[in-house]
Design an enzyme around this catalytic site. Structure first.
Site, PDB file in Angstrom:
ATOM      1  N   CYS A   5       0.787  -1.229   0.000  1.00  0.00           N
ATOM      2  CA  CYS A   5       0.000   0.000   0.000  1.00  0.00           C
ATOM      3  C   CYS A   5       0.825   1.289   0.000  1.00  0.00           C
ATOM      4  O   CYS A   5       1.249   1.729  -1.060  1.00  0.00           O
ATOM      5  CB  CYS A   5      -0.979  -0.015   1.164  1.00  0.00           C
ATOM      6  N   ARG A  33     -12.794   6.067   0.162  1.00  0.00           N
ATOM      7  CA  ARG A  33     -11.606   5.220   0.227  1.00  0.00           C
ATOM      8  C   ARG A  33     -11.949   3.834  -0.314  1.00  0.00           C
ATOM      9  O   ARG A  33     -13.110   3.425  -0.319  1.00  0.00           O
ATOM     10  CB  ARG A  33     -11.113   5.091   1.682  1.00  0.00           C
ATOM     11  N   HIS A  84      -3.326  -5.569   2.569  1.00  0.00           N
ATOM     12  CA  HIS A  84      -2.876  -5.812   3.937  1.00  0.00           C
ATOM     13  C   HIS A  84      -3.428  -7.194   4.264  1.00  0.00           C
ATOM     14  O   HIS A  84      -3.569  -8.022   3.402  1.00  0.00           O
ATOM     15  CB  HIS A  84      -3.450  -4.765   4.897  1.00  0.00           C
TER      16      HIS A  84
HETATM   17  N1  GLN Z   1      -1.899   6.903   2.564  1.00  0.00           N
HETATM   18  C1  GLN Z   1      -2.144   6.049   1.493  1.00  0.00           C
HETATM   19  C2  GLN Z   1      -3.547   6.051   0.948  1.00  0.00           C
HETATM   20  O1  GLN Z   1      -4.496   6.366   1.650  1.00  0.00           O
HETATM   21  C3  GLN Z   1      -1.719   4.658   1.931  1.00  0.00           C
HETATM   22  C4  GLN Z   1      -2.684   3.953   2.826  1.00  0.00           C
HETATM   23  C5  GLN Z   1      -2.165   2.621   3.301  1.00  0.00           C
HETATM   24  O2  GLN Z   1      -0.965   2.391   3.326  1.00  0.00           O
HETATM   25  N2  GLN Z   1      -3.070   1.749   3.687  1.00  0.00           N
HETATM   26  O3  GLN Z   1      -3.701   5.727  -0.219  1.00  0.00           O
END
Ligand code: GLN
Length: 269
Positions: free
Chosen positions: A100, A137, A212
């Site tokens: 990520c 998101r 993840h």
């Molecule tokens: N900050 C980044 C995003 O929101 C990475 C998030 C993450 O590593 N889960 O895309």
């Protein structure tokens, strides 16, 4: 050469800044699965105090997710000799798993929701952009088929079936690949951007993914692939790892595949 004399140095990138999403589980999983095979696996923290030589001495890299602000701090630090060492290592075939926030920084750039574009290392031919704080998101369980060459074939030989990865994604940024090969093809979830069906990227022996999970405990075959590849690169000899009892992980996989409506795929490696 027997396993007892083999050593593995796992380099964990910026553990205090880039461990927001439970990716520490990947480090624990790798170390545990190596020790179960009597391979001496140690973890070294590649943080602001680490030297370029430390980056150079690593056999296997792990990088986790982070929030935009922490990613910026990391990128201010990961420059010059350290960046050069990491780039050299990946180019030379040292394996790694980058989740990520890490791959966003290993691409050409990451544009956060607020503030300036963060220049990346350009290791992967990809760019990542956050469409803004108002944009939803990409959150939820994800499942994808590994498709990259040669890892897809190697995993298939190992498992006797198509490798399906199960994870959990949580990102605002959307990633778009240039010439980089995607790591897998999305079956459930968003993947890189929720549009093109691609998940992650694969270059040399480096895995970039939005998964993840943590990823490795849910997909132990990936952990074994990383260990095997790291040992092969280091000792220049092919290594076959003994089977471990993964029945708990298999049950968890079955439950998640069922929840995602993927039971007919029959993949519970
Ligand atoms: N900050 C980044 C995003 O929101 C990475 C998030 C993450 O590593 N889960 O895309």
């Amino acid at each position: 050469m027997n396993f007892e004399s083999m050593k593995l140095k796992i380099g964990w990138l910026y553990p205090t800044l880039m461990s927001t999403y439970g990716d520490r589980g990947n480090v624990i999983c790798l170390q545990h699965r190596a020790w179960e095979r009597k391979i001496e696996a140690y973890v070294t923290h590649l943080d602001q105090n680490a030297s370029a030589d430390e980056f150079q001495s690593v056999d296997l890299f792990v990088g986790g997710g982070a929030q935009d602000r922490q990613q910026e701090i990391v990128m201010r630090d990961l420059r010059g000799e350290k960046a050069h060492a990491l780039r050299q290592q990946i180019e030379a075939g040292t394996p790694g798993v980058f989740t990520c926030g890490s791959p966003q920084l290993l691409g050409h750039y990451y544009e956060p929701a607020f503030g300036q574009r963060i220049e990346g290392l350009g290791l992967f031919d990809l760019v990542s952009e956050h469409p803004g704080a108002e944009a939803p998101r990409c959150i939820g369980n994800v499942a994808f088929k590994v498709s990259a060459f040669p890892i897809a074939e190697e995993l298939k030989a190992m498992l006797g079936t198509t490798p399906i990865v199960i994870g959990f994604e949580n990102h605002g940024g959307r990633t778009y690949l240039g010439e980089a090969e995607c790591f897998g093809r999305v079956m459930r979830g968003y993947g890189n951007n929720g549009e093109d069906g691609k998940e992650g990227a694969f270059y040399r022996h480096a895995i970039a993914t939005y998964s993840h999970g943590p990823l490795l405990p849910k997909n132990p075959f990936l952990a074994d692939w990383l260990i095997q590849t790291a040992l092969r690169q280091k000792y220049q000899t092919s290594v076959s790892l003994a089977q471990l009892d993964d029945s708990l992980a298999m049950s968890a996989r079955e439950a998640m595949l069922k929840r995602l409506g993927l039971t007919t795929v029959g993949n519970t490696p």
